[in-house]
Design an enzyme around this catalytic site. Structure first.
Site, PDB file in Angstrom:
ATOM      1  CD  GLU A  52     -19.308 -22.095 -33.980  1.00 56.64           C
ATOM      2  OE1 GLU A  52     -20.325 -22.730 -33.702  1.00 56.64           O
ATOM      3  OE2 GLU A  52     -18.206 -22.343 -33.439  1.00 56.64           O
ATOM      4  NE  ARG A  89       1.158   7.259 -19.402  1.00 58.35           N
ATOM      5  CZ  ARG A  89       2.016   8.247 -19.622  1.00 58.35           C
ATOM      6  NH1 ARG A  89       1.827   9.433 -19.061  1.00 58.35           N
ATOM      7  NH2 ARG A  89       3.058   8.045 -20.409  1.00 58.35           N
ATOM      8  CD  GLU A 148     -30.001 -20.245 -38.539  1.00 56.22           C
ATOM      9  OE1 GLU A 148     -30.839 -20.004 -37.636  1.00 56.22           O
ATOM     10  OE2 GLU A 148     -30.336 -20.545 -39.697  1.00 56.22           O
ATOM     11  CB  SER A 166     -14.724 -23.243 -43.540  1.00 55.85           C
ATOM     12  OG  SER A 166     -14.240 -22.489 -42.442  1.00 55.85           O
ATOM     13  CB  THR A 181     -12.731 -28.299 -37.907  1.00 49.69           C
ATOM     14  OG1 THR A 181     -13.623 -27.188 -37.815  1.00 49.69           O
ATOM     15  CG2 THR A 181     -11.527 -27.906 -38.735  1.00 49.69           C
ATOM     16  NE  ARG A 190     -21.174 -19.773 -39.050  1.00 50.24           N
ATOM     17  CZ  ARG A 190     -21.425 -20.417 -40.174  1.00 50.24           C
ATOM     18  NH1 ARG A 190     -22.578 -20.234 -40.805  1.00 50.24           N
ATOM     19  NH2 ARG A 190     -20.538 -21.253 -40.675  1.00 50.24           N
ATOM     20  CD1 TRP A 200      -8.061 -26.484 -35.827  1.00 53.98           C
ATOM     21  CD2 TRP A 200      -7.540 -25.616 -33.838  1.00 53.98           C
ATOM     22  NE1 TRP A 200      -6.803 -25.948 -35.925  1.00 53.98           N
ATOM     23  CE2 TRP A 200      -6.459 -25.397 -34.723  1.00 53.98           C
ATOM     24  CE3 TRP A 200      -7.446 -25.153 -32.513  1.00 53.98           C
ATOM     25  CZ2 TRP A 200      -5.298 -24.753 -34.320  1.00 53.98           C
ATOM     26  CZ3 TRP A 200      -6.286 -24.509 -32.118  1.00 53.98           C
ATOM     27  CH2 TRP A 200      -5.232 -24.307 -33.018  1.00 53.98           C
TER      28      TRP A 200
END
Length: 387
Positions: free
Chosen positions: A365, A270, A242, A132, A126, A245, A156
């Site tokens: 990603e 609770r 791949e 992207s 990036t 991700r 990043w």
């Protein structure tokens, strides 16, 4: 968690990481998170467990696990603290890139040290203002004798300060048409001309740094090109993403799982109006939806993992897993806050951390808007979903 497709050894690895998370991570994570402290001791324990070498094949690593096992280990780490899963995410993608595309010299030089975590790696894709849109890349590597001279900047970049190796996607032929044919991955080691600048402030994903990295006259040898031949970097990185991700999707499942488990436990403890709050339909419906989303997300991750291990392209399946799991994690984290009521907004409870960590998987990603583009392009190319 489904481990039915794992070997006995792989199940033992997942169980060992789960034990590490329960015994070592969860007791200290809140303090580390709120102090934004790099988890040095936990990273060293992860090295000892072999986490940084899970995708490194023999003879360079001790054990190479299936992608499903890698995904479930990632899920366990993210269940404890998403930042720990982030510390080995890009590193593992670089390991996979080297194992798949590297020359023999590159594999021998880097993979043994990457497998132990002695050497840490990260990716640099990036760029400021680029997001992207990788084909709009401005980082250039120009040939100068036996070297490449690199100028440009990346942003990043996770683990940038502690990584000794950066898989840098850049242009080695700016005149190539289409542009992606002029891209290469340079295996950049720290040195003059490579500066890790400021740590970017973040909503979540604390402890692990995300930085701006500047290349200003940085020199790399000609043989630093992954695979030895320039021009293949874009296709190589797309295959690497791949796994990336799937890893991000697994992080999302881990965060979602932690949020669901905390909400389920709290809803049983609770009480209001004389009964546990899970018995109130509004709360019970949240828990039912959370469990359903979580289960579906994990199955999509395992489907994508199976596709990768079969040796065929998995960009469709990995994109669907990343898209669905990240959106599911965001919704589960929000619902966990709702189940906890006012306590969900308190830093004394972990659910506020899950709510801050979950958005990273939506934008990291490749944003989910990009994932939808990838998915529909592959659907058209493949003629729809498989039977």
């Amino acid at each position: 968690m489904s481990t039915s497709q794992l070997s006995v050894e792989e199940r033992a690895i997942v169980a060992l990481v789960r034990e590490f998370v329960d015994d070592e991570v969860r007791p200290v994570v809140r303090e580390l998170e709120h102090a934004n402290t790099y988890p040095e001791a936990l990273i060293e324990q992860m090295k000892a467990l072999g986490v940084f070498g899970l995708v490194v094949p023999p003879p360079y690593g001790d054990v190479q696990v299936s992608t499903a096992c890698f995904a479930l280990v990632t899920e366990e780490l993210a269940r404890g603290w998403m930042s720990l899963a982030g510390s080995m995410g890009g590193h593992s993608v670089v390991c996979s890139l080297l194992a798949t595309f590297g020359t023999e010299d590159q594999r021998e030089r880097y993979l043994p040290r990457l497998a132990t975590g002695e050497l840490r790696a990260t990716m640099a894709l990036t760029e400021p203002g680029g997001g992207s849109d990788l084909q709009a890349m401005r980082t250039i590597a120009r040939a100068d004798g036996d070297e490449w001279v690199v100028d440009g900047s990346k942003t990043w970049i996770s683990n940038a300060r502690r990584a000794g190796l950066i898989a840098l996607l850049c242009r080695t032929d700016p005149r190539a048409d289409p542009p992606h044919r002029g891209m290469s991955i340079l295996l950049a080691e720290k040195g003059p001309g490579l500066t890790v600048e400021r740590d970017l402030p973040k909503l979540g994903y604390k402890g692990v740094e995300s930085c701006e990295v500047v290349f200003d006259g940085y020199r790399a040898p000609k043989d630093a090109v992954l695979g030895g031949e320039p021009g293949a970097g874009f296709a190589q990185m797309m295959r690497g993403l791949e796994l990336g991700r799937i890893q991000v999707a697994s992080r999302a499942v881990g965060v979602g799982r932690a949020a669901f488990e905390d909400a389920l436990r709290y809803a049983q403890e609770r009480e209001s109006f004389g009964k546990p709050i899970w018995q109130h339909q509004s709360v019970g419906n949240y828990l039912a939806d959370m469990a359903t989303r979580l289960t579906a997300a994990r199955q999509l991750v395992l489907l994508a993992a199976e596709r990768v291990d079969s040796g065929v392209r998995a960009d469709l399946e990995a994109g669907m897993a990343k898209l669905f799991a990240s959106e599911a994690a965001m919704q589960i984290a929000l619902d966990a806050v709702r189940v906890h009521g006012g306590y969900g907004y308190s830093t004394d409870f972990d659910v506020e951390r899950y709510f801050r960590d979950a958005p990273l998987m939506i934008v990291g990603e490749g944003t989910n808007e990009i994932q939808r583009n990838v998915i529909v392009e592959q659907l058209v190319r493949r003629g729809g979903l498989p039977d």
